[in-house]
Motif scaffolding. Structure first.
Motif, PDB file in Angstrom:
ATOM      1  N   TYR A  67       0.849  -1.195   0.000  1.00 26.22           N
ATOM      2  CA  TYR A  67       0.000   0.000   0.000  1.00 26.22           C
ATOM      3  C   TYR A  67       0.882   1.241   0.000  1.00 26.22           C
ATOM      4  O   TYR A  67       2.095   1.163   0.235  1.00 26.22           O
ATOM      5  CB  TYR A  67      -0.939   0.014   1.211  1.00 26.22           C
ATOM      6  CG  TYR A  67      -0.253   0.007   2.555  1.00 26.22           C
ATOM      7  CD1 TYR A  67       0.095   1.187   3.201  1.00 26.22           C
ATOM      8  CD2 TYR A  67       0.024  -1.200   3.203  1.00 26.22           C
ATOM      9  CE1 TYR A  67       0.708   1.185   4.440  1.00 26.22           C
ATOM     10  CE2 TYR A  67       0.636  -1.220   4.443  1.00 26.22           C
ATOM     11  CZ  TYR A  67       0.969  -0.018   5.063  1.00 26.22           C
ATOM     12  OH  TYR A  67       1.582  -0.034   6.296  1.00 26.22           O
ATOM     13  N   ALA A  68       0.269   2.367  -0.271  1.00 24.06           N
ATOM     14  CA  ALA A  68       0.977   3.646  -0.275  1.00 24.06           C
ATOM     15  C   ALA A  68       0.565   4.423   0.957  1.00 24.06           C
ATOM     16  O   ALA A  68      -0.600   4.790   1.116  1.00 24.06           O
ATOM     17  CB  ALA A  68       0.659   4.434  -1.537  1.00 24.06           C
ATOM     18  N   GLY A  69       1.526   4.650   1.852  1.00 21.84           N
ATOM     19  CA  GLY A  69       1.277   5.461   3.030  1.00 21.84           C
ATOM     20  C   GLY A  69       1.689   6.896   2.793  1.00 21.84           C
ATOM     21  O   GLY A  69       2.130   7.271   1.704  1.00 21.84           O
ATOM     22  N   PRO A  70       1.584   7.753   3.816  1.00 21.94           N
ATOM     23  CA  PRO A  70       1.952   9.169   3.662  1.00 21.94           C
ATOM     24  C   PRO A  70       3.404   9.362   3.253  1.00 21.94           C
ATOM     25  O   PRO A  70       3.732  10.337   2.568  1.00 21.94           O
ATOM     26  CB  PRO A  70       1.696   9.750   5.064  1.00 21.94           C
ATOM     27  CG  PRO A  70       0.732   8.806   5.704  1.00 21.94           C
ATOM     28  CD  PRO A  70       1.033   7.455   5.147  1.00 21.94           C
ATOM     29  N   ALA A  71       4.286   8.434   3.663  1.00 18.89           N
ATOM     30  CA  ALA A  71       5.712   8.579   3.337  1.00 18.89           C
ATOM     31  C   ALA A  71       6.096   7.868   2.049  1.00 18.89           C
ATOM     32  O   ALA A  71       7.262   7.923   1.642  1.00 18.89           O
ATOM     33  CB  ALA A  71       6.569   8.051   4.492  1.00 18.89           C
ATOM     34  N   GLY A  72       5.147   7.173   1.415  1.00 24.77           N
ATOM     35  CA  GLY A  72       5.454   6.471   0.177  1.00 24.77           C
ATOM     36  C   GLY A  72       5.014   5.024   0.220  1.00 24.77           C
ATOM     37  O   GLY A  72       4.479   4.535   1.227  1.00 24.77           O
ATOM     38  N   PRO A  73       5.222   4.300  -0.872  1.00 23.27           N
ATOM     39  CA  PRO A  73       4.752   2.920  -0.961  1.00 23.27           C
ATOM     40  C   PRO A  73       5.558   1.984  -0.073  1.00 23.27           C
ATOM     41  O   PRO A  73       6.719   2.228   0.254  1.00 23.27           O
ATOM     42  CB  PRO A  73       4.945   2.585  -2.441  1.00 23.27           C
ATOM     43  CG  PRO A  73       6.004   3.509  -2.915  1.00 23.27           C
ATOM     44  CD  PRO A  73       5.840   4.765  -2.125  1.00 23.27           C
ATOM     45  N   VAL A  74       4.922   0.881   0.300  1.00 23.77           N
ATOM     46  CA  VAL A  74       5.579  -0.098   1.162  1.00 23.77           C
ATOM     47  C   VAL A  74       5.059  -1.493   0.824  1.00 23.77           C
ATOM     48  O   VAL A  74       3.892  -1.666   0.447  1.00 23.77           O
ATOM     49  CB  VAL A  74       5.315   0.211   2.652  1.00 23.77           C
ATOM     50  CG1 VAL A  74       3.828   0.131   2.991  1.00 23.77           C
ATOM     51  CG2 VAL A  74       6.100  -0.723   3.564  1.00 23.77           C
TER      52      VAL A  74
END
Length: 336
Positions: A67-74
């Motif tokens: 998924y893509a969080g606020p800091a970027g994809p993971v």
């Protein structure tokens, strides 16, 4: 709440039959200490949309999420093992969003989900055996809280008023065509779901090819316009205020709000009113007779505050309601 402990760059060796990608250590790693008998697969089992969900897989090599969080994809891989009477949940993360993913791990694992009131003897005495027996067998079950409201909203909208098979096809098709590659060694076929900007660029004919009617696609596009505000709802506690704010998006009703909150907030009391099957199932399980939404809410009222726990455990009881009447038929939206 359990602390997240840093882990060394390597993880415990996995069986040689597993793919090499599954054995590679993450860019970031941590261990969360959970109670003994914690059920990782059961807890996160409400997240994937079928076995071929491109964003979430549960298998013998652990639970994989992208998924893509606020800091970027993971890309996140979770495994669990017994450790001195507790359960050690190991997390390996790849991608720019790895640090933020590790910070959110306790919520994702349901570490704050408190069953003590439910397990209190006086409350247990009010419950039927069809609830207490599954609870005895599934003591390690928790309700997860992903905190990712927009991500949960889109597949819920795709499930409105259609069969499960149709909704899962739509989700897999659209993520596969318009999503982005997952960072790190994600299993084959896993992808990041489209961002709000990417959802907005999907042409009308591809919504049709995915079997999504204009009403549902319009709801998703409206949600894209307020995606940042939706994700800020993660800070609210579950309850009427959260439901009201979710329902302020045209096309999101009580059923959708409940389905979202069950995944994003670990809401122990939300009931999916308006579900095509749930009321009949709950009625049959508790009384031997079908009922409607109003009847289901009356049956569940004595356990208010824990109604979602009761529903989850009834689902684990093995009871299946008899089939009555016509099934919900798949619809073809390609020529509408």
């Amino acid at each position: 709440m359990p602390a997240v402990s840093p882990a060394r760059a390597s993880t415990a060796a996995q069986p040689e039959a597993q793919p090499a990608a599954a054995r590679r250590a993450g860019d970031r790693a941590a261990v969360v200490d959970m109670p003994g008998g914690y059920d990782l697969a059961g807890t996160l089992g409400i997240l994937p949309r079928g076995r071929q969900d491109p964003t979430c897989r549960i298998g013998p090599d652990g639970v994989w999420l992208v998924y893509a969080g606020p800091a970027g994809p993971v890309t996140l891989r979770l495994t669990a093992r017994p450790a001195d009477g507790r359960t050690a949940v190991s997390a390996d993360c790849w991608g720019p969003g790895a640090d933020a993913a590790l910070e959110s791990l306790p919520g994702l694992l349901g570490a704050a989900d408190d069953w003590s009131g439910f397990d209190e003897p006086g409350f247990q005495a009010t419950l039927p055996r069809l609830v207490t027996e599954p609870r005895r067998r599934h003591r390690g079950l928790r309700l997860p809280a992903t905190g990712r409201v927009f991500d949960a909203l889109v597949p819920v909208v795709l499930e409105q008023k259609v069969t499960t098979i149709e909704a899962r096809y739509s989700w897999k098709y659209l993520v596969g065509k318009y999503g982005s590659p997952a960072p790190g060694p994600a299993p084959a076929g896993m992808m990041l779901a489209p961002s709000p900007a990417q959802w907005r660029r999907i042409p009308s004919w591809d919504w049709h090819r995915a079997g999504v009617d204009p009403k549902r696609s319009a709801t998703i596009l409206r949600a894209c316009a307020v995606a940042a505000g939706l994700d800020r709802l993660a800070a609210l506690p579950p309850g009427p205020e959260l439901a009201a704010k979710l329902c302020s998006v045209p096309g999101i009703g009580p059923w959708s709000a409940a389905e979202i909150a069950q995944r994003t907030h670990g809401d122990p009391d939300s009931v999916s009113v308006g579900d095509f099957h749930l009321a009949a199932f709950v009625g049959y399980a508790l009384t031997g007779r079908r009922t409607d939404d109003a009847g289901m809410l009356r049956l569940l009222q004595p356990w208010r505050g824990h109604r979602q726990r009761v529903v989850r455990l009834l689902g684990l009881s093995g009871v299946r309601k008899p089939a009555f009447g016509p099934r919900l038929a798949p619809q073809d939206h390609r020529f509408h």
